[in-house]
Design an enzyme around this catalytic site. Structure first.
Site, mmCIF file in Angstrom:
data_model
loop_
_atom_site.group_PDB
_atom_site.id
_atom_site.type_symbol
_atom_site.label_atom_id
_atom_site.label_comp_id
_atom_site.label_asym_id
_atom_site.label_seq_id
_atom_site.Cartn_x
_atom_site.Cartn_y
_atom_site.Cartn_z
ATOM 1 N N HIS A 107 8.657 1.108 -14.192
ATOM 2 C CA HIS A 107 9.073 0.099 -15.169
ATOM 3 C C HIS A 107 8.400 -1.217 -14.815
ATOM 4 C CE1 HIS A 107 11.848 -3.435 -15.698
ATOM 5 N NE2 HIS A 107 11.678 -3.072 -16.955
ATOM 6 N N ASN A 109 7.890 -5.462 -16.498
ATOM 7 C CA ASN A 109 8.252 -6.415 -17.542
ATOM 8 C C ASN A 109 7.750 -7.793 -17.137
ATOM 9 O OD1 ASN A 109 10.713 -8.581 -18.135
ATOM 10 N ND2 ASN A 109 10.146 -7.339 -19.905
ATOM 11 N N HIS A 146 4.623 -1.070 -2.433
ATOM 12 C CA HIS A 146 5.090 -2.343 -1.891
ATOM 13 C C HIS A 146 3.944 -3.181 -1.304
ATOM 14 C CE1 HIS A 146 9.433 -2.024 -2.453
ATOM 15 N NE2 HIS A 146 9.256 -0.720 -2.313
ATOM 16 N N GLY A 259 19.492 -9.328 -31.936
ATOM 17 C CA GLY A 259 19.110 -8.614 -33.150
ATOM 18 C C GLY A 259 17.721 -8.031 -33.086
#
Length: 301
Positions: A107, A109, A146, A259
């Site tokens: 993942h 972001n 890492h 939304g």
């Protein structure tokens, strides 16, 4: 402090989405499907999903840029000074769920947020990071992941990696299970010092570094043979991923409360998953090794 440039951030994020999709598609051999969407309250995004690939059972790489006149509750809960301000939020978020249980889920972001009010200085910050969720642990992979994260951080100060590694370990903790989601990586939020250019450079380094951290692991593990036992354990552990995202993840809550497009927000969910009552791995098994040697927080580099 130099002035925040949301246009430059948006251009970088859209290019980052392009680059990551191109490289994931190249290693898999399958293509991403794209859907553009508009948000009724302002803004929209591009959702790209690869499904049923040769390596990736599902991979989603989303770009979103939303704005509005009022802050959602998930943002003002820990930043009450933002109440009454208009906001603009943009980011790239991705989750990769491989088919082979020996290839870990990943993942990443990166995001930018700015809130403005007439007569006041804008409030802005960057956030993001990346984390790894293996089903079967390999020391070599964990160290590489890492080490790459550490090397990304080093130009910005020796204190950066230890701080953001700990933040990642603390954030991706499944409290109701008393268990880490995976082996961590980097997590940062509310980054706005010393100035915009410095913070933007760090966010770019994290976004660009994700593929350097992940693709070598995919290449090492993608051809390992696996069977029903490994698949069953993978699907069971994917349940932990779902539990964290729906119960604890701030990004999921923010997207739903503003939304955003629900299909894009829940793109992070694996296509197949299972739960098993009171599962306990067999002592001495590779499955038990994940709990014993990889999920407990440790210093890998």
């Amino acid at each position: 402090m130099n002035k925040p440039d949301s246009h430059a951030v948006k251009q970088f994020l859209m290019q980052l989405q392009d680059t990551i999709c191109q490289q994931l598609a190249a290693i898999d051999g399958a293509a991403f499907e794209e859907e553009s969407w508009q948000r009724e309250g302002g803004g929209g995004g591009r959702s790209r999903v690869l499904r049923g690939g040769n390596i990736f059972e599902q991979a989603g790489v989303n770009f979103s840029h939303v704005y509005g006149d009022a802050m959602p509750a998930s943002a003002t809960a820990h930043r009450p000074e933002l109440a009454g301000r208009s906001f603009e939020a943009m980011g790239v978020s991705l989750v990769v769920h491989p088919l082979n249980p020996y290839v870990p889920t990943s993942h990443a972001n990166v995001r930018f947020f700015i809130a403005e009010k007439e007569g006041c200085e804008p409030v802005w910050w960057f956030g993001g990071g990346f984390d790894l969720t293996p089903f079967y642990g390999f020391e070599e992979d964990a160290v590489h992941w890492h080490k790459t994260a550490r090397d990304i951080c080093l130009p910005f100060g020796e204190e950066v990696f230890p701080r953001y590694k700990k933040w990642c370990d603390d954030y991706f903790f499944i409290r109701h299970r008393s268990e880490q989601r995976g082996i961590g990586g980097l997590f940062f939020d509310d980054l706005n010092t010393p100035d915009f250019d410095h913070c933007f450079s760090f966010m770019q380094a994290v976004g660009n570094g994700y593929l350097d951290a992940y693709l070598p692991i995919v290449e090492r593990r993608k051809a390992l043979p696996w069977g029903e036992r490994e698949r069953d354990f993978q699907l069971y552990r994917r349940g932990r991923y779902v539990e964290f995202n729906l119960v604890w993840d701030r990004g999921t809550l923010f997207g739903l409360q503003t939304g955003g497009r629900t299909e894009s927000i829940l793109m992070s969910m694996p296509p197949l998953v299972r739960w098993e009552y009171n599962y306990q791995p067999e002592e001495g098994s590779p499955e038990a090794a994940l709990y014993r040697d990889f999920l407990p927080v440790r210093e890998w580099v």
